[in-house]
Scaffold this motif. Structure first.
Motif, PDB file in Angstrom:
ATOM      1  N   TRP A  84      -1.863 -62.162  11.310  1.00  0.00           N
ATOM      2  CA  TRP A  84      -0.654 -62.630  11.525  1.00  0.00           C
ATOM      3  C   TRP A  84      -0.214 -61.548  12.584  1.00  0.00           C
ATOM      4  O   TRP A  84      -0.838 -60.556  12.936  1.00  0.00           O
ATOM      5  N   LEU A 135       7.265 -59.825   4.592  1.00  0.00           N
ATOM      6  CA  LEU A 135       6.111 -59.690   5.569  1.00  0.00           C
ATOM      7  C   LEU A 135       4.969 -58.716   4.887  1.00  0.00           C
ATOM      8  O   LEU A 135       3.613 -59.255   5.364  1.00  0.00           O
ATOM      9  N   ALA A 184       1.333 -66.568  11.503  1.00  0.00           N
ATOM     10  CA  ALA A 184       0.335 -66.216  10.381  1.00  0.00           C
ATOM     11  C   ALA A 184      -0.592 -67.068  10.262  1.00  0.00           C
ATOM     12  O   ALA A 184      -0.385 -68.673  10.532  1.00  0.00           O
ATOM     13  N   VAL A 233       3.271 -61.898   3.318  1.00  0.00           N
ATOM     14  CA  VAL A 233       2.325 -62.429   4.409  1.00  0.00           C
ATOM     15  C   VAL A 233       1.070 -61.918   4.667  1.00  0.00           C
ATOM     16  O   VAL A 233       0.109 -62.424   4.904  1.00  0.00           O
ATOM     17  N   ASP A 234       1.229 -60.636   4.846  1.00  0.00           N
ATOM     18  CA  ASP A 234      -0.186 -59.425   5.042  1.00  0.00           C
ATOM     19  C   ASP A 234      -0.922 -59.938   4.012  1.00  0.00           C
ATOM     20  O   ASP A 234      -2.163 -59.856   4.422  1.00  0.00           O
ATOM     21  N   ALA A 281      -2.178 -63.890   4.554  1.00  0.00           N
ATOM     22  CA  ALA A 281      -2.876 -64.405   5.609  1.00  0.00           C
ATOM     23  C   ALA A 281      -3.983 -63.574   6.047  1.00  0.00           C
ATOM     24  O   ALA A 281      -4.283 -62.599   6.002  1.00  0.00           O
ATOM     25  N   LEU A 319      -3.303 -68.662   7.767  1.00  0.00           N
ATOM     26  CA  LEU A 319      -3.611 -68.896   6.515  1.00  0.00           C
ATOM     27  C   LEU A 319      -4.781 -69.762   6.130  1.00  0.00           C
ATOM     28  O   LEU A 319      -5.053 -70.740   6.616  1.00  0.00           O
TER      29      LEU A 319
END
Length: 139
Positions: A107, A97, A120, A100-101, A104, A122
């Motif tokens: 999210w 994550l 998410a 992802v943070d 993105a 993107l």
């Protein structure tokens, strides 16, 4: 998706989706998760006994006109809520994550009865991702 398969409970029995159901989003995949696949406790299934119904993880994606790709992973939930972690350099996991943070534009986590969805947004059509039509070496 790997966290959903490893730590979360699978969704209930996976429905068979026809073409009409797939038209709601650009794409979706139902990933079957073997019973007991959430290895959080490292337990194995007994050799005999009643089998659990087949379940899985639902993955959906949609490309929007503004060049944003939205990804969603839905599972049956886990003992803890999905949160970014700060693992040590030698840790074998805990970075998903946080990655992802960083990638993105936005999210989050949505809860519904019997399921949790991590989504998410993107940026998929950034300036550097455009094709110039020139030689591949000059791109």
């Amino acid at each position: 998706m790997s966290n959903a398969c490893r730590y979360a409970r699978p969704l209930g029995p996976l429905p068979v989706l026809g073409r009409s159901a797939r038209a709601e989003v650009l794409g979706q995949v139902l990933v079957g998760v073997p019973s007991g696949a959430n290895a959080a406790q490292g337990a194995r299934e007994p050799a005999e006994g009643p089998a659990e119904p087949a379940g899985g993880v639902l993955v959906r994606w949609q490309m929007h006109a503004d060049g944003v790709l939205t990804l969603e992973v839905t599972d049956g939930g886990a003992a803890t809520r999905p949160l970014p972690a700060s693992p040590s350099l030698t840790s074998r996991g805990g970075r998903g994550l946080s990655i992802v943070d960083q990638l993105a534009s936005d999210w989050g986590v949505r809860d519904a009865p019997g399921e949790v969805t991590v989504w998410a947004a993107l940026p998929a059509r950034a300036r550097h991702a455009r094709r110039t039509g020139g030689d591949a070496r000059s791109a």
